[in-house]
Structures are given as structure tokens and as C-alpha cells.
Design an enzyme around this catalytic site. Structure first.
Site: not given
Length: 507
Positions: A210, A333, A425
Site C-alpha cells: 500500500s 482491493e 486490500h
């Protein structure tokens, strides 16, 4: 070669390397001499952990918005058996996917070293930079523990850095990109000290997820980081950053308009920490049009000195050159955000996540994702615009310049109630670190995440860290074949799996 057999072979190779590097009769010392003084770690099943080791002075007082300064030397052995203070004081939410503890204290510029044996020689090193949107996150997460990597002959270092305003807001009277300077200071500490922990400073891979993946991408464009690492791993990376200089200036101007406080180091230095965090919340609150801070506005930006170029120029000029890069994303995600926003239309109108997917060509998305309902399409547009499309453009640009690149998609879907049917995610990290039994994993993965998938993913990372190549079963990404690893079950390679999305992602 089947994955379990391949894992056995690699584990055996790692054990032989350790045996050759270390005396069988010698017990690893839990005290190591660094360039600043001795530190004591704690013994574990797979090695020794040295936690909260300072690599710079606490950024307080006159140093609050300054470049990192080396720590003052010490002579008495420093006990490094518990995690040190973290820059995170307020997490992104009351519930986050990754357990991210906030630990009070001023000495936030510290790092953690997990080593199989400090007396080993020339082991490869993984330097991990945590995510959290550049405003949150913690290097003390149990999901970043180096146990499995130590078992496989890799030294792991996780680095703390300044967040939000302290790390990224452009301020008169302060150096730009202070958090980037923190990353570089951490890498310099690794260069100067990691041999004392059994690692090889010439075999460093820098990795992150990330915002941490965005850190890896930014470091590829930073000349002063050149030579401090030889390979990079960018997992679900925020690669739309570095922003350009105009964006850095615009966020600083918006800060002053919204808060009434000048964007200067002098104005902010004397303010209590809680007050600065309140100002940060005010800056990031939703607002109309140009009064809304861009998503990840507090992030690396091209200042023209430390970071010469923003992402568009990085794509054109082959940032990082021949440094191998392994990158990828999860299938869904931020798709979950669309479901939550659909339940609260008023909040959705001003949400940065909703804005990220706004303007998407829904006809193109319907063609690219047949069978998806409107909420699923909106979620996919959000995921694609923030992570998937930008990462794909990095792979395409590097492949076009014949730079060593490997691309993947994590496609295994959770069985946990909140994440059921999603490859969301962060869900790939326990597989890559081979930590399926870590705290909080079953809460988001379900009761029985497949160990075979963790074996395959983790050992591909180990191979890449050791050899700058994830293995013969995972080909490089090239424009003629576009071969991509799809991590579902044990993994498979598919040619050009994103042909239907390419027109959306590269337009």
C-alpha cells in the site's frame, strides 16, 4: 516442480547456507555491537529479534521537522526486546485489516531486526516499509514479524518513519519529503550495521505494501537511495505517487486556508502533537471541489531535489533502471468500499474513495467485468483507479523499456464474514510473510486459509530476495506475452490476463 517440493529444496538450501555460515557449536549471541552502541535482542525459535533499535534521534523540539540526525552513541547495552514508539498516534479507523499497534514515545525513528543468527555471514536482507496511507500504520504489527523469513535464511528489517504532516506536508523552513529522508536514513543504517546481524548490505531488497509499496516506487526515483538496495517489491502499491511539485504546494496552501495556520516549520514546531493531528484531520476532511485535499495528498512529491520526478515522468524515463521490481495487486482491493458507500449516499458524495472511481466509463467496465452488478462495478472502478490500473501501467512501462519486472494478481478470496468472496486490500500479506497463525489473520481470512498458497507465495518472495528472480515457474513480464502470476490456490501463470482492462487502465 511442485510447490511443496520446491519449498523443501529452498528450505534445505537455506539451512545449508546457515550451516556453512555459522559454527555448529556456537550459540548465537543476543548482544550485537552497532555503530552507535551495543543492543540486546530476544531469542526466538527461528533466531533473534532486536526491536526498537534507534537509527536517528527523536524528531522533537528543533528536530521535529528537520532531516533525520544520527542517534547519540551509547556505551551500556541497550535492551531491544520490545517494540519501540511508533509515529502512529491515531489509526485510520477503529477497525483495520492489519493489527497496527500505536506505541507512545518520542523515539519513533527506530527499526526492528529479525535475524536467524548474528554470527552468520552475508545473508540476504528484506527491508520492510509499512503502509497506512502515509498517515497511519505501524512497524510493530505482528503481520510484519520476520519469523518465517528467518527460517528460510533471510534477515528482516522493519522501519518506522514520520507520518502525515510531520513526514510529508511541504513547509517553509523545513526539508521536503522528511519521511523519505527517514526511509533513506533507515537504509543507510542497514548498509552500515546489518553485517553485524548476519546480513549482507549488498543484498538488500526493499519492500512494502500500500503506502509502503508507494515508498518503494518513490525510492526508485530517489538518486540518494541508489546503491542502498538492489531489488524492490511493491505490493498493492500507491504508485500514483510521487505527486508533482504543484500538488505538494497545493496541499500546503489548502492547509493554511482550512486551518488558518501558516504552513511553516516555525508555526507548527511548538504546537502539541494532538493539535497538529487535529489540524491534519481538518486538512483531510471532505470539502467541495478544489477545497478537497487529493487522495494521498500527504505523500511523497517531486520536490526537484530529493525526488526529481513525479510518477508520469518516472514511467517514461525508466526510474530505477535495471533494479528488478516485483509488483502486483489483489483482485478486489477496495471493492468493499462501494458496498459501504452505497449504504450511506450522503457520505459517499464526498468520499475520497468515491471520487477515485468517479468518471469511470461504466460501459467499458461492464465489458471488462461481465456479470458484475452496479455496486460491484463501482467497487472495481475504485480499486482499479487507485491501485490496479496504476500498478499495471508501471509493469507496462518497465516492460516497454526491457527492465526486469514481475507482475502478479492475488485472487484467493476470503471466507471470513466481513470479507467473504473478496480478495481485498491487505489480505495477501499473511501469505507472503507465511504468518497464517498471526493475531487477527483468521478474522479477515477465515478459519482455514490455505497453507499451500502461503508456501508458494512466501517462497517466491524468498527466491526473489535471494536471487532477484522469483523462480523459473514465474516468467518476467514482457509486452509480447504479458505473463502474470495469479495467486489462487497454489498459483498459476496466465498470458495477458488483463487484456479486457487494458483500454481502461492505460487510457
Amino acid at each position: 516442480m511442485p510447490h511443496l517440493t520446491r519449498r523443501t529444496v529452498l528450505l534445505g538450501a537455506g539451512a545449508l547456507a546457515l550451516a556453512a555460515a555459522c559454527s555448529a557449536e556456537r550459540t548465537p549471541s543476543d548482544v550485537v555491537q552497532t555503530t552507535y552502541g551495543p543492543v540486546r535482542g530476544s531469542r526466538r525459535d527461528t533466531g533473534i529479534a532486536f526491536l526498537g533499535v534507534p537509527f536517528a534521534k527523536p524528531p522533537v523540539g528543533a528536530l521535529r521537522f528537520a532531516a533525520p540526525v544520527p542517534p547519540a552513541p551509547w556505551t551500556e547495552t541497550l535492551e531491544c526486546t520490545t517494540y519501540g514508539p511508533t509515529a502512529q498516534r491515531r489509526s485510520l479507523g477503529s477497525v483495520t485489516t492489519i493489527p497496527e499497534p500505536s506505541i507512545p514515545g518520542a523515539a519513533i525513528l527506530n527499526l526492528n531486526v529479525f535475524t536467524p543468527d548474528p554470527s552468520a555471514r552475508a545473508l540476504p536482507v528484506l527491508v520492510w516499509i509499512h503502509g497506512g496511507g502515509f498517515v497511519a500504520g505501524s512497524p510493530a504489527s505482528p503481520w510484519y514479524d520476520g519469523t518465517a523469513f528467518n527460517r528460510d535464511g533471510v534477515v528482516v528489517v522493519s522501519v518506522g518513519y514520520r507520518l502525515g504532516i510531520d513526514g510529508f506536508l511541504r513547509l517553509d523552513g523545513a526539508p521536503d519529503n522528511r519521511a523519505v529522508l527517514d526511509w533513506i536514513a533507515g537504509l543507510q543504517w542497514v548498509r552500515d550495521n546489518i553485517a553485524s546481524f548476519g546480513g549482507d548490505p549488498a543484498q538488500v531488497t526493499v519492500a512494502g505494501q500500500s503506502a509502503g509499496g508507494g515508498a518503494v516506487w518513490a525510492l526508485m526515483a530517489t538518486p540518494s537511495a541508489r546503491g542502498l538496495f538492489r531489488a524492490g517489491i511493491c505490493a498493492s502499491g500507491a504508485v500514483t505517487q510521487p505527486n508533482d511539485l504543484a500538488a505538494g504546494r497545493a496541499v500546503a496552501e489548502l492547509f493554511t486556508r482550512r486551518t488558518g495556520v501558516p504552513a511553516t516549520a516555525a508555526a507548527l514546531r511548538a504546537l502539541p502533537e494532538d493539535k497538529v493531528l487535529d489540524l491534519q484531520d481538518a486538512l483531510q476532511a471532505p470539502g467541495p471541489g478544489s477545497e478537497s485535499v487529493p487522495m494521498l495528498g500527504l505523500a511523497p512529491f517531486a520536490d526537484g531535489q530529493l525526488i526529481p520526478d513525479a510518477t508520469p515522468a518516472m514511467l517514461n524515463n525508466g526510474a530505477g533502471g535495471d533494479i528488478p521490481l516485483l509488483l502486483g495487486f489483489t483482485r478486489h482491493e477496495f471493492n468493499m468500499a462501494a458496498t459501504m458507500l452505497a449504504q450511506n449516499p450522503e457520505a459517499a458524495a464526498a468520499s475520497p474513495l468515491a471520487l477515485a472511481g468517479r468518471g469511470a466509463d461504466m460501459d467499458a467496465y461492464r465489458a471488462a467485468y461481465p456479470g458484475a452488478d452496479p455496486t460491484q462495478l463501482a467497487g472495481q472502478a475504485i480499486s482499479d483507479s487507485i491501485i490496479r490500473g496504476p500498478s499495471y501501467r508501471v509493469a507496462e512501462a518497465r516492460a516497454g523499456l526491457n527492465l526486469p519486472t514481475w507482475l502478479y494478481e492475488f485472487d484467493w478470496t476470503s471466507t471470513a464474514p466481513s470479507y467473504r468472496g473478496l480478495a481485498a486490500h491487505c489480505l495477501d500479506l499473511p501469505f507472503e510473510f507465511d504468518l497464517l497463525k498471526a493475531p487477527g489473520v483468521t478474522d479477515v481470512e477465515g478459519d482455514a486459509p490455505p497453507q499451500a498458497l502461503a508456501d508458494a507465495m512466501h517462497m517466491s518472495w524468498v527466491a526473489f530476495i535471494k536471487n532477484r528472480d522469483p523462480g523459473s515457474n514465474w516468467p518476467r513480464y514482457t509486452l509480447d506475452k504479458r505473463q502474470t502470476m495469479i495467486w489462487s490456490d497454489q498459483g498459476r501463470v496466465e498470458p495477458d490476463p488483463f487484456a479486457a482492462q487494458r483500454g481502461i487502465w492505460t487510457s
